[in-house]
Design an enzyme around this catalytic site. Structure first.
Site, PDB file in Angstrom:
ATOM      1  N   ARG A   1       0.820  -1.238   0.000  1.00 13.19           N
ATOM      2  CA  ARG A   1       0.000   0.000   0.000  1.00 13.19           C
ATOM      3  C   ARG A   1       0.842   1.271   0.000  1.00 13.19           C
ATOM      4  NH1 ARG A   1      -3.177  -2.825   3.813  1.00 13.19           N
ATOM      5  NH2 ARG A   1      -4.951  -3.793   2.782  1.00 13.19           N
TER       6      ARG A   1
ATOM      7  N   LYS B 207       2.446  11.652 -11.046  1.00 14.07           N
ATOM      8  CA  LYS B 207       1.602  10.760 -11.856  1.00 14.07           C
ATOM      9  C   LYS B 207       2.377   9.471 -12.076  1.00 14.07           C
ATOM     10  CE  LYS B 207      -1.434  13.800 -14.503  1.00 14.07           C
ATOM     11  NZ  LYS B 207      -1.810  14.294 -15.844  1.00 14.07           N
TER      12      LYS B 207
ATOM     13  N   GLU C  13       8.547  19.341 -24.854  1.00 12.29           N
ATOM     14  CA  GLU C  13       7.849  19.632 -23.581  1.00 12.29           C
ATOM     15  C   GLU C  13       8.326  20.964 -22.994  1.00 12.29           C
ATOM     16  OE1 GLU C  13       5.331  17.978 -22.313  1.00 12.29           O
ATOM     17  OE2 GLU C  13       5.455  15.948 -23.138  1.00 12.29           O
TER      18      GLU C  13
ATOM     19  N   LYS D 191       6.253  23.387 -13.451  1.00 16.14           N
ATOM     20  CA  LYS D 191       5.454  22.204 -13.128  1.00 16.14           C
ATOM     21  C   LYS D 191       5.134  22.170 -11.634  1.00 16.14           C
ATOM     22  CE  LYS D 191       4.324  17.545 -14.024  1.00 16.14           C
ATOM     23  NZ  LYS D 191       4.464  16.347 -14.802  1.00 16.14           N
TER      24      LYS D 191
ATOM     25  N   GLU E 112      -5.199  17.116 -10.669  1.00 18.04           N
ATOM     26  CA  GLU E 112      -5.781  17.514 -11.957  1.00 18.04           C
ATOM     27  C   GLU E 112      -7.299  17.658 -11.937  1.00 18.04           C
ATOM     28  OE1 GLU E 112      -3.705  15.882 -15.392  1.00 18.04           O
ATOM     29  OE2 GLU E 112      -5.522  16.126 -16.568  1.00 18.04           O
TER      30      GLU E 112
ATOM     31  N   ARG F 205      -4.202  21.849 -13.532  1.00 16.67           N
ATOM     32  CA  ARG F 205      -3.110  20.975 -13.987  1.00 16.67           C
ATOM     33  C   ARG F 205      -3.305  20.557 -15.445  1.00 16.67           C
ATOM     34  NH1 ARG F 205       0.037  16.162 -10.713  1.00 16.67           N
ATOM     35  NH2 ARG F 205       1.296  15.495 -12.478  1.00 16.67           N
TER      36      ARG F 205
ATOM     37  N   ASN G  38      -1.347  19.678 -20.272  1.00 18.43           N
ATOM     38  CA  ASN G  38      -1.670  18.816 -21.414  1.00 18.43           C
ATOM     39  C   ASN G  38      -1.758  19.596 -22.725  1.00 18.43           C
ATOM     40  OD1 ASN G  38      -1.822  16.520 -19.797  1.00 18.43           O
ATOM     41  ND2 ASN G  38      -3.923  16.993 -19.217  1.00 18.43           N
TER      42      ASN G  38
ATOM     43  N   HIS H 184      -1.284  17.891 -25.990  1.00 21.02           N
ATOM     44  CA  HIS H 184      -1.397  16.456 -25.727  1.00 21.02           C
ATOM     45  C   HIS H 184      -2.707  15.862 -26.244  1.00 21.02           C
ATOM     46  CE1 HIS H 184       2.041  17.328 -23.284  1.00 21.02           C
ATOM     47  NE2 HIS H 184       2.112  16.115 -22.767  1.00 21.02           N
TER      48      HIS H 184
ATOM     49  N   HIS I 223      -1.841  12.802 -28.127  1.00 15.86           N
ATOM     50  CA  HIS I 223      -2.178  11.447 -27.672  1.00 15.86           C
ATOM     51  C   HIS I 223      -2.904  10.660 -28.752  1.00 15.86           C
ATOM     52  CE1 HIS I 223      -1.845  12.104 -23.040  1.00 15.86           C
ATOM     53  NE2 HIS I 223      -0.719  11.695 -23.585  1.00 15.86           N
TER      54      HIS I 223
ATOM     55  N   HIS J 222       6.715  10.510 -27.615  1.00 14.54           N
ATOM     56  CA  HIS J 222       5.692  11.346 -26.985  1.00 14.54           C
ATOM     57  C   HIS J 222       5.876  12.825 -27.361  1.00 14.54           C
ATOM     58  CE1 HIS J 222       2.880  12.611 -23.933  1.00 14.54           C
ATOM     59  NE2 HIS J 222       3.802  13.369 -23.363  1.00 14.54           N
TER      60      HIS J 222
HETATM   61  P1  NAD Z   1      12.098   6.265 -22.011  1.00 15.53           P
HETATM   62  O1  NAD Z   1      11.995   6.090 -20.552  1.00 15.53           O
HETATM   63  O2  NAD Z   1      11.643   5.154 -22.878  1.00 15.53           O
HETATM   64  O3  NAD Z   1      13.603   6.650 -22.370  1.00 15.53           O
HETATM   65  C1  NAD Z   1      13.957   6.854 -23.715  1.00 15.53           C
HETATM   66  C2  NAD Z   1      15.173   6.016 -24.097  1.00 15.53           C
HETATM   67  O4  NAD Z   1      16.340   6.619 -23.553  1.00 15.53           O
HETATM   68  C3  NAD Z   1      15.148   4.594 -23.542  1.00 15.53           C
HETATM   69  O5  NAD Z   1      15.669   3.745 -24.520  1.00 15.53           O
HETATM   70  C4  NAD Z   1      16.090   4.670 -22.342  1.00 15.53           C
HETATM   71  O6  NAD Z   1      16.660   3.433 -22.043  1.00 15.53           O
HETATM   72  C5  NAD Z   1      17.113   5.645 -22.847  1.00 15.53           C
HETATM   73  N1  NAD Z   1      17.857   6.392 -21.840  1.00 15.53           N
HETATM   74  C6  NAD Z   1      17.395   6.927 -20.688  1.00 15.53           C
HETATM   75  N2  NAD Z   1      18.325   7.714 -20.139  1.00 15.53           N
HETATM   76  C7  NAD Z   1      19.418   7.657 -20.942  1.00 15.53           C
HETATM   77  C8  NAD Z   1      20.681   8.289 -20.928  1.00 15.53           C
HETATM   78  N3  NAD Z   1      20.986   9.215 -20.020  1.00 15.53           N
HETATM   79  N4  NAD Z   1      21.563   7.978 -21.905  1.00 15.53           N
HETATM   80  C9  NAD Z   1      21.238   7.103 -22.884  1.00 15.53           C
HETATM   81  N5  NAD Z   1      20.037   6.514 -22.993  1.00 15.53           N
HETATM   82  C10 NAD Z   1      19.136   6.798 -22.020  1.00 15.53           C
HETATM   83  O7  NAD Z   1      11.273   7.544 -22.503  1.00 15.53           O
HETATM   84  P2  NAD Z   1      11.024   8.988 -21.908  1.00 15.53           P
HETATM   85  O8  NAD Z   1      10.807   9.862 -23.060  1.00 15.53           O
HETATM   86  O9  NAD Z   1      12.011   9.359 -20.875  1.00 15.53           O
HETATM   87  O10 NAD Z   1       9.624   8.801 -21.119  1.00 15.53           O
HETATM   88  C11 NAD Z   1       8.459   8.443 -21.819  1.00 15.53           C
HETATM   89  C12 NAD Z   1       7.460   7.944 -20.808  1.00 15.53           C
HETATM   90  O11 NAD Z   1       7.172   8.974 -19.882  1.00 15.53           O
HETATM   91  C13 NAD Z   1       6.138   7.518 -21.405  1.00 15.53           C
HETATM   92  O12 NAD Z   1       5.763   6.270 -20.877  1.00 15.53           O
HETATM   93  C14 NAD Z   1       5.156   8.586 -20.934  1.00 15.53           C
HETATM   94  O13 NAD Z   1       3.853   8.083 -20.761  1.00 15.53           O
HETATM   95  C15 NAD Z   1       5.763   8.983 -19.624  1.00 15.53           C
HETATM   96  N6  NAD Z   1       5.400  10.325 -19.168  1.00 15.53           N
HETATM   97  C16 NAD Z   1       4.923  10.451 -17.900  1.00 15.53           C
HETATM   98  C17 NAD Z   1       4.590  11.687 -17.408  1.00 15.53           C
HETATM   99  C18 NAD Z   1       4.144  11.822 -15.983  1.00 15.53           C
HETATM  100  O14 NAD Z   1       3.733  12.913 -15.585  1.00 15.53           O
HETATM  101  N7  NAD Z   1       4.234  10.788 -15.184  1.00 15.53           N
HETATM  102  C19 NAD Z   1       4.748  12.826 -18.203  1.00 15.53           C
HETATM  103  C20 NAD Z   1       5.232  12.674 -19.506  1.00 15.53           C
HETATM  104  C21 NAD Z   1       5.562  11.415 -19.977  1.00 15.53           C
HETATM  105  N1  GLY Z   2       2.491  15.437 -17.816  1.00 14.92           N
HETATM  106  C1  GLY Z   2       1.287  16.049 -17.387  1.00 14.92           C
HETATM  107  C2  GLY Z   2       1.113  16.071 -15.897  1.00 14.92           C
HETATM  108  O1  GLY Z   2       1.977  15.660 -15.163  1.00 14.92           O
HETATM  109  O2  GLY Z   2       0.085  16.485 -15.440  1.00 14.92           O
END
Ligand code: NAD
Ligand code: GLY
Length: 361
Positions: free
Chosen positions: A123, A145, A187, A229, A239, A243, A247, A250, A254, A267
């Site tokens: 939990r 998130k 972003e 942020k 949100e 918040r 988006n 987005h 999306h 993304h």
């Molecule tokens: P990712 O985590 O897939 O990383 C991209 C690539 O870079 C991967 O292959 C990873 O292994 C590689 N990598 C990471 N750090 C590295 C480094 N320093 N050097 C070399 N390679 C490296 O993608 P991302 O763009 O970081 O994240 C995308 C994800 O984030 C999606 O799942 C999306 O839904 C999520 N997201 C979440 C939020 C949130 O608020 N929680 C907001 C935006 C996006």
């Molecule tokens: N990436 C959008 C949020 O965190 O609300």
């Protein structure tokens, strides 16, 4: 070291931003975040873990944490309940309890799934974010998130669960593939448009420095993005309303990602196209002038991002109505009024969408 505070009624936390920082994580965790030595599970992927796993492990060991590492193949395809389940197994094997710590080391995929595991194991146990992509540093590691994907939709299984701290080492960006850096920059453009004209102007003036990884330029945009942020999350953690401005770009972004099964566009790449369409919609509605669109277009072109989704407008519109951001069948768009100001609008009709989406950008 720069610090941005996320001030929340409960569970507020600091975002620490610095260079050459990973080797000091154990120290900062103990001294600043006041986490006592405990069992710690580092969750990472083979790219981030392969490059940074040892330095983070050593830093924690030096401060008497009992460390294990669990590493998966990289990629969005890993953000599933099945992978989460393997992490729960690792939590049991390493005898984690509510006094233990999960360390998310990697991009947004690792951050989202590690946070989800931390939120649900027993939990909820403490976790910290160590984001290593630009996207994760400016967006996904901040704000709580956490989620995994479901075959019916991305991020559909999740919650809000804040980390105890976020450790951003700017130097980690030096190994990041260029396309990932550029996707993260989309972003940052978003933050400029929604809240910060000066940040947008900084991007216009210093894009070459940023693309050449000049440390001061990267620090400037990461700190500004985290601050924006944090401000927004402080006002609307779950949100309910405000918040949603995060988006911007987005809604259509999306739809593009979903229609291409998360395989053709990163993304940020889809968000860039979404921001341009949102600006065209705002122009159609008489809410902003063409300059707001043109300035974003110029930046997005300079990044070499694609302006074409290759998708049929009808398919995009159909998908928009399936998005979890659609309220009672009404679409909610974030639309720019000027660079630095957006509004949340439910005035976008299907007719406007058809008109805008049929015009090439
Ligand atoms: P990712 O985590 O897939 O990383 C991209 C690539 O870079 C991967 O292959 C990873 O292994 C590689 N990598 C990471 N750090 C590295 C480094 N320093 N050097 C070399 N390679 C490296 O993608 P991302 O763009 O970081 O994240 C995308 C994800 O984030 C999606 O799942 C999306 O839904 C999520 N997201 C979440 C939020 C949130 O608020 N929680 C907001 C935006 C996006
Ligand atoms: N990436 C959008 C949020 O965190 O609300």
């Amino acid at each position: 070291m720069k610090t941005v505070r996320v001030n929340l009624p409960v569970n507020g936390y600091n975002i620490f931003i610095d260079r050459d920082f990973l080797s000091r994580i154990g120290e900062i965790l103990s001294k600043e975040v006041k986490v006592k030595p405990c069992r710690a599970l580092i969750i990472t992927d083979r790219n981030a873990g392969g490059i940074f796993g040892d330095v983070v492990t050593d830093s924690l060991l030096r401060h008497n944490f009992d460390v294990r590492v669990v590493s998966i193949d990289p990629g969005e395809g890993q953000k599933t309940l099945k992978t989460a389940s393997t992490f729960y197994d690792a939590c049991f094997e390493h005898k984690l309890d509510r006094g233990s710590l999960i360390v998310a080391l990697g991009g947004g995929v690792i951050g989202d799934i590690s946070g989800f595991v931390a939120a649900t194991f027993m939990r909820g146990i403490p976790f910290v974010q160590v984001p290593t992509t630009l996207l994760a540093q400016v967006d996904s590691s901040v704000g709580g998130k956490v989620a995994v994907n479901h075959p019916k939709g991305k991020n559909m299984i999740g919650n809000f669960y804040q980390p105890k701290a976020v450790f951003i080492d700017i130097d980690t960006l030096s190994t990041l593939p260029k396309e990932e850096l550029i996707a993260g920059l989309a972003e940052v453009i978003k933050y400029g448009v929604i809240r910060d004209r000066e940040l947008f102007e900084y991007l216009e003036n210093f894009l070459p420095d940023i693309l050449h990884l000049a440390t001061s330029a990267l620090e400037r945009i990461v700190e500004a993005s985290c601050q924006i942020k944090a401000d927004i999350v402080e006002k609307d953690e779950t949100e309910k309303n405000l918040r949603a401005v995060l988006n911007y770009g987005h809604t259509i972004g999306h739809a593009i990602e979903s229609l291409t099964h998360y395989k053709e566009f990163r993304h940020g790449e889809a968000v860039a196209i979404g921001m341009l369409y949102a600006s065209q919609i705002a122009i159609e509605l008489g809410m902003c002038d063409n300059d707001v669109f043109e300035r974003q277009l110029l930046l997005i072109r300079q990044l070499g991002l694609s302006l074409h989704s290759g998708l049929r407008p009808e398919d995009i519109i159909r998908t928009l109505y399936l998005d979890k951001k659609a309220l009672d069948g009404r679409l909610r768009f974030i639309l720019p009024v000027s660079i630095g100001e957006v509004v949340i609008s439910d005035k976008v009709t299907e007719e406007i969408l058809h008109r805008v989406l049929h015009k090439p950008l």
